[in-house]
Design an enzyme around this catalytic site. Structure first.
Site, PDB file in Angstrom:
ATOM      1  N   LYS A   7      10.498  -5.760   1.809  1.00  0.00           N
ATOM      2  CA  LYS A   7       9.951  -4.392   1.837  1.00  0.00           C
ATOM      3  C   LYS A   7      10.930  -3.325   1.342  1.00  0.00           C
ATOM      4  O   LYS A   7      10.513  -2.347   0.724  1.00  0.00           O
ATOM      5  CB  LYS A   7       9.506  -4.030   3.249  1.00  0.00           C
ATOM      6  N   ASP A  32       2.021   1.375   6.304  1.00  0.00           N
ATOM      7  CA  ASP A  32       2.207   1.000   7.711  1.00  0.00           C
ATOM      8  C   ASP A  32       1.993   2.203   8.644  1.00  0.00           C
ATOM      9  O   ASP A  32       1.419   2.064   9.727  1.00  0.00           O
ATOM     10  CB  ASP A  32       3.616   0.427   7.938  1.00  0.00           C
TER      11      ASP A  32
END
Ligand code: ATR
Length: 293
Positions: free
Chosen positions: A77, A114
């Site tokens: 990520k 997220d």
């Protein structure tokens, strides 16, 4: 012509997926394939185990291989950021990309959904929660905490109270994410965590404590107001010891599974051109998968 019309004309299915290493336990294919079936879209979504040394070449080939985009999970990520042509401001702030969109002209846009997933799950599970109702107490200072804190700042909480086992990480995170026009991020040592609850409107566990096979998160919730919402990013089990304790005390609880489901929506919508929602059937399907594995 829209992306979908282009695709239909070329007769190729729209292609997306998720990269990580290891990738075996990802539930993202179940989620996206459910929506593909539901929407009748000719598309694919597959998991790809990409070792760190192969990350740059895999990302560099996305457009040439016909990907509409991909999700990115651990441990990539943070590492994909410099490989993007453009990183959206929220992802830049969080320092992590979980969704890549390939544009028609082959540019790579890095996004982080997220925080969106966290807030959407919270609003769905606790419709009465208001950001301005009180400070948000956040336990943990890892990658998930970064996205959640940035999302809470954007949602308009008046103050964030942060604690972490390694206090230095919480201090560093507060410095990085704090700013003059943003809500204060106040850091307290882990042993003082019960005090974070006083007057709080929200308590969030962003650590892995409470996950099956790990120690529970032990915290005295006595000073938590009745209206406060308690949520956990852990979703195995769905009802962690923290959530059970909060529920027994009469607080509204929101489990972590919805964050996984909601964070998937923006990627699907960008790649496949169709808006989707988190239905009870999708949730039940993923719950069944969790219980059976
Ligand atoms: P993620 O990306 O899921 O947030 P991470 O970046 O590894 O994962 O962060 C894990 C978080 O869980 C951290 O806040 C970590 O605390 P440390 O920074 O002190 O490591 C927390 N955590 C993990 N195991 C823990 C434990 N046994 N006790 C307390 N905190 C724990």
């Amino acid at each position: 012509m829209s992306d979908q019309t282009d695709q239909a004309a070329s007769n190729n299915p729209l292609k997306a997926g998720v990269i990580g290493f290891p990738i075996a336990h990802t539930r993202s294919p179940l989620i996206h394939r459910y929506w593909l079936r539901l929407k009748g879209i000719d598309g694919t979504y597959d998991p790809y185990g990409v070792e760190p040394e192969n990350l740059a070449s895999f990302i560099g080939d996305l457009a040439a291989k016909g990907f509409a985009g991909i999700n990115v999970t651990l441990p990539h990520k943070e590492h994909v950021l410099p490989l993007m042509d453009e990183v959206e401001p929220f992802a830049e702030r969080v320092g992590a990309v979980n969704t890549i969109v390939v544009t028609d002209d082959g540019r790579l846009i890095g996004r982080n959904t997220d925080g969106f997933g966290f807030i959407e799950n919270l609003r769905a599970g606790a419709p009465d929660w208001r950001a301005d109702q009180g400070p948000a107490a956040v336990i943990g200072a890892g990658g998930a905490a970064r996205a959640i804190i940035a999302a809470l700042q954007d949602a308009g909480v008046p103050e964030i109270r942060l604690t972490n086992r390694s206090l230095d990480k919480a201090v560093a995170l507060a410095e990085e994410l704090g700013g003059p026009d943003l809500p204060d991020i106040i850091v307290r040592p882990m042993e003082d965590r019960a005090a974070l609850c006083t007057d709080a409107g929200l308590l969030v566990n962003t650590t892995s404590l409470g996950m099956e096979g790990k120690d529970p998160l032990e915290i005295d919730l006595a000073s938590l107001p009745d209206h406060a919402v308690v949520t956990d990013i852990v979703y195995t089990p769905l009802k962690t010891a923290l959530l059970a304790q909060a529920e027994q005390q009469g607080n509204t609880i929101v489990d972590g599974l919805g964050m996984l489901l909601h964070q998937a929506r923006p990627g699907f919508e960008a790649w496949f051109g169709s808006s989707v929602s988190v239905t009870p059937m999708l949730r039940a399907m993923i719950e069944n998968d969790i219980v059976s594995t």
